[in-house]
Scaffold this motif. Structure first.
Motif, PDB file in Angstrom:
ATOM      1  N   CYS A 157       0.823  -1.210   0.000  1.00 45.09           N
ATOM      2  CA  CYS A 157       0.000   0.000   0.000  1.00 45.09           C
ATOM      3  C   CYS A 157       0.854   1.255   0.000  1.00 45.09           C
ATOM      4  O   CYS A 157       0.556   2.222  -0.688  1.00 45.09           O
ATOM      5  CB  CYS A 157      -0.923   0.015   1.222  1.00 45.09           C
ATOM      6  N   ALA A 189     -10.678   2.358   2.704  1.00 44.74           N
ATOM      7  CA  ALA A 189      -9.457   3.156   2.901  1.00 44.74           C
ATOM      8  C   ALA A 189      -8.878   3.568   1.553  1.00 44.74           C
ATOM      9  O   ALA A 189      -8.483   4.722   1.351  1.00 44.74           O
ATOM     10  CB  ALA A 189      -8.434   2.366   3.707  1.00 44.74           C
ATOM     11  N   THR A 190      -8.840   2.640   0.618  1.00 44.32           N
ATOM     12  CA  THR A 190      -8.259   2.919  -0.693  1.00 44.32           C
ATOM     13  C   THR A 190      -9.055   3.990  -1.437  1.00 44.32           C
ATOM     14  O   THR A 190      -8.496   4.823  -2.144  1.00 44.32           O
ATOM     15  CB  THR A 190      -8.177   1.610  -1.507  1.00 44.32           C
ATOM     16  N   GLY A 242      -4.695   2.418   2.985  1.00 41.33           N
ATOM     17  CA  GLY A 242      -5.299   2.409   1.650  1.00 41.33           C
ATOM     18  C   GLY A 242      -4.186   2.226   0.639  1.00 41.33           C
ATOM     19  O   GLY A 242      -3.031   2.579   0.906  1.00 41.33           O
TER      20      GLY A 242
END
Ligand code: 7GP
Length: 833
Positions: free
Chosen positions: A101, A148-149, A237
């Motif tokens: 990430c 989150a992403t 994310g």
């Protein structure tokens, strides 16, 4: 209350908040620093575990920077947020995911190498965070990754069990369970928040009291209290500075000590409160799709929603908005019915504590909550007995009665006074003792209800919630087909395929825009691409074969067809039918002439999955698989044309090795029983074909990748009731192929047949509820079709490529975006450094 810092102090803070650097030198310095200061070790005694920990701590520092950046921005802007309430989060390992990430894996690899270790060796030192049973818990983890992403301001709320799902050990072919004490070593992926604690009450009584405005209000008094303390788990994310969070509650005693008992010399008693309170969040209930109505579980559920709501309300109050704005700031998604006590709990807080009128409070409640249903299996639907509820949560029980009364009055007034209907739709079931139907409470307390695949959402509209659909209208009941995160389930777990796809498509943007996989379609018949594709699969099969050799000492041929079924062991998932068909194949191979035997497609059939410790029949299925494996794997007469492997202790980390190695995976539930399934999506995303029934998300997968690329068989969901009915009155038809298998087992070919008596009985005398005898023949036919297709390598490779290429829809990014737009009314909140 915090004092405001003066400007000079603030300046100093800012000056020293220097961002982490990601060059290898800085990374090495941090790892060494943590080794010395966090672990109190040095070059003289560093080992793999310590090196993993130091590395993890240094990665966590980088994550924390994003965590703080995100939380500070949210604090200032105060946008609407979503809270995903789930009793389970099946996260797995965190380090590899965080490295990907943050896009620092390459440098970390080099740094770790410079310090004398190998990064891949360190990754496997980490224990899985296994705070879930199966599909429902893993879905929650995928959704947190996507939220989150996509920069959705979403937090998960859950429980910090000290023991996650048990460790499965296979002894003499049987499942044994061992506790999973996952917090044995320090856990770098959680932050204890000693300052965030709330009290939670149980038992007690209800009194009438005057509130500040001089109105008479009910008040829940007395009883026992425990404390909930927060632990935060940052959720990175992918390729964003945004960082999500899962807040897990751990129970602690309110008073550490009973001093009177202690002084009186009664030591046991002085600590009994402490042990009782701590026991509350000790262990995850190990049941998947099955309710065990234990008092401790009810307490866990209330503890969880009480602490979470107090926390949410605390945050809401900071902004000093009026209560009626609560649903504009807060959306709560209930992951199945486990958090449903949040409905009466919020109503209680608003009416009893905050002094709102009932109707105003109820309006706020029903604009806040939404509910996802994950199963139609009757044994999984939560019902709590009224006497138990009255004892543990006396005020909530009253509130539930009132919610029900007002609801039934409204139904009667606006819709129908039909007695039967009112009885059917009531939240209280008039059994003896009475039961609270939690799914109905969840429906009544929510503005939107969703199923998890198209067929499943249809079925709940038609059956489980049919009366509610008629009363509320169909708009309240929607479908959001499940999804999986492509980051863990391809990018991380299948580096070979990741690199091939990235090279072919020209970038790794597909990891956040999964529809781009479409771009692979034009290479589906390209011979050199097919070869590269097939080679990745072969390498993944070798990786799994090595794992099996090292850990189980069984040799399997990576050129054989790998046929995999990994998931919780459950009658409705029909692992039993699978092993019966394996035995049939074995018997057929044994009958073959040598020249025919040579022409067969060699198969490795792999099973994995845990059975609930109290699920006797499921445990017998495991035993049968292992007994069959024992005989088949040691029979040299079939020339390695068939191998059977039961991989023990199936978990997220093993799934990451197993799934990329499949040629075929099986998703063969009785039609209408598997709400969606999510491992089916993971296999197909990794270029595995599936053999499945017309059930759950299999159907939509077929629609997306093309029905010619999926092996489907079996009766349809709408035929199941009639077949069951006929079986009951006219008996079963056991076809000759199935009889061969039953005879072999009963004849003792796989050990003492009396062991398997109860299992065979589920078919013969038990009425074959899951319709194995009905589907067996078409199942065997499909297996033959699979073999024939596998012989044509080019055709197979094309199908495999088409599988991956068509999976864009099943990204959890699509699913979460749909939740955000249709249910939560939530906008992305992008943070910048
Ligand atoms: C599962 C369903 O069985 C599975 O079909 C689905 O894909 C998954 O949820 C995610 O939606 N259900 C459970 O794991 C479970 O325990 C009972 O459901 C509440």
């Amino acid at each position: 209350k915090r004092e405001e810092l003066d400007e000079k102090a603030k300046e100093n803070w800012k000056k020293h908040m220097t961002p982490e650097k990601n060059d290898t030198d800085a990374i090495e310095q941090d790892i060494v620093h943590h080794t010395v200061t966090t672990l109190c070790r040095g070059v003289y005694n560093i080992d793999k575990l310590a090196m993993y920990q130091a590395t993890a701590h240094s990665v966590r520092d980088r994550l924390l920077e994003d965590w703080n950046l995100t939380q500070e921005a949210l604090h200032k802007e105060n946008p609407k947020r979503c809270y995903y309430m789930s009793m389970e989060f099946l996260i797995g390992r965190a380090l590899d995911n965080a490295l990907n990430c943050l896009k620092v894996k390459k440098n970390y690899k080099e740094s770790v190498d410079n310090l004398g270790f190998n990064l891949e060796d360190l990754l496997v030192e980490e224990k899985d965070a296994a705070l879930g049973n199966g599909g429902l818990g893993r879905l929650a983890a995928c959704y947190m990754d996507s939220a989150a992403t996509l920069d959705y301001p979403t937090w998960g709320y859950g429980l910090r069990y000290q023991y996650g799902i048990f460790k499965q050990i296979i002894k003499d072919g049987y499942q044994n369970e061992m506790p999973d004490y996952w917090l044995n070593f320090d856990n770098p992926w959680e932050f204890p928040r000693a300052d965030i604690r709330y009290e939670v009450r149980f038992h007690g009584y209800v009194a009438t009291k005057m509130n500040e405005k001089g109105e008479s209000r009910m008040s829940w008094e007395g009883g026992d209290k425990v404390q909930a303390m927060a632990y935060d788990v940052p959720i990175p994310g992918f390729d964003t500075r945004g960082c999500g969070n899962i807040r897990l509650w751990s129970s602690k005693p309110l008073n550490t000590f009973d001093f009177d008992s202690f002084n009186a010399g009664d030591y046991d008693r002085s600590v009994s409160e402490q042990t009782n309170a701590q026991n509350l969040t000790s262990v995850l209930y190990p049941n998947d799709n099955h309710l065990v109505g234990k008092e401790l579980r009810l307490k866990q559920e209330y503890f969880f929603v009480s602490a979470s709501l107090q926390d949410i309300i605390h945050r809401f109050k900071r902004a000093k908005c009026p209560w009626k704005d609560f649903p504009d700031k807060v959306a709560v998604q209930m992951n199945d019915t486990h958090p449903t006590l949040a409905v009466p709990e919020l109503q209680r807080i608003l009416v009893d504590v905050e002094g709102l009128e009932w109707d105003d409070a109820w309006d706020i409640v029903t604009r806040t909550f939404a509910f996802t249903n994950h199963t139609v299996l009757p044994e999984a639907l939560e019902c709590w007995s009224v006497p138990m509820m009255e004892k543990i949560l006396p005020r909530h029980m009253q509130i539930i009665y009132d919610i029900n009364l007002f609801f039934l009055q409204k139904v009667e007034r606006d819709f129908s006074a039909d007695r039967e209907l009112l009885k059917r739709i009531s939240i209280i079931e008039e059994t003896s003792p009475q039961q609270v139907r939690m799914a109905y409470l969840a429906v009544v307390g929510s503005h939107t209800v969703n199923g998890v695949a198209a067929l499943h959402s249809d079925l709940i509209r038609k059956n489980l919630f049919n009366d509610f659909v008629k009363y509320y209208g169909p708009e309240k009941f929607i479908n959001i087909t499940n999804g999986i995160t492509p980051r863990r389930w391809l990018y991380q777990s299948n580096p070979g395929l990741r690199d091939l796809i990235t090279k072919t498509l020209g970038s790794d943007e597909w990891a956040t825009h999964l529809d781009q996989l479409e771009g692979l379609k034009k290479y589906a018949e390209d011979v050199s691409f097919q070869d590269a594709w097939a080679d990745v699969k072969l390498q993944n099969k070798k990786r799994l074969a090595d794992w099996i050799k090292t850990n189980m000492n069984i040799t399997v041929n990576p050129h054989a067809l790998f046929d995999i079924q990994v998931k919780r062991i459950h009658e409705y998932k029909r692992q039993y039918m699978n092993i019966l068909s394996v035995i049939y194949r074995y018997k057929s191979l044994k009958k073959m002439a040598p020249e025919d035997l040579e022409q067969q497609v060699p198969r490795v059939v792999i099973f994995g999955g845990k059975a609930a410790p109290g699920y006797y029949i499921a445990k017998l299925v495991i035993k049968l698989i292992n007994s069959a494996a024992e005989v088949i794997n040691n029979d040299s007469s079939i020339k390695d044309m068939l191998k059977v492997v039961f991989i023990p202790d199936y978990n997220v980390s093993l799934a990451e090795i197993i799934i990329p190695a499949s040629d075929i995976s099986q998703h063969i539930s009785t039609a209408g029983t598997e709400a969606s399934g999510t491992s089916n999506m993971k296999f197909v995303l990794n270029g595995g074909l599936i053999l499945g029934t017309v059930d759950g998300a299999n159907i939509e997968i077929g629609e997306q990748i093309g029905d010619e690329n999926i092996f489907m068989f079996g009766v349809l969901a709408d035929a199941v009731d009639d077949i069951r009915h006929n079986q009951k009155y006219h008996g079963l038809f056991i076809d000759a192929s199935l009889q061969v298998v039953i005879d072999a087992i009963q004849g003792g070919e796989f050990g003492d047949p009396s062991i398997f008596g109860p299992l065979i009985n589920t078919l013969t005398y038990g009425g074959d509820y899951y319709l194995i005898s009905t589907d067996f023949k078409s199942y065997l036919q499909k297996h033959t079709e699979v073999d024939d297709t596998y012989r044509d390598k080019a055709a197979w490779n094309k199908k495999s490529i088409m599988c991956t290429a068509g999976m864009g829809f099943f990204s959890s990014d699509r699913a979460v975006r749909t939740y955000a737009e249709k249910i939560w009314k939530l906008k992305p909140f992008k943070v910048e450094a």
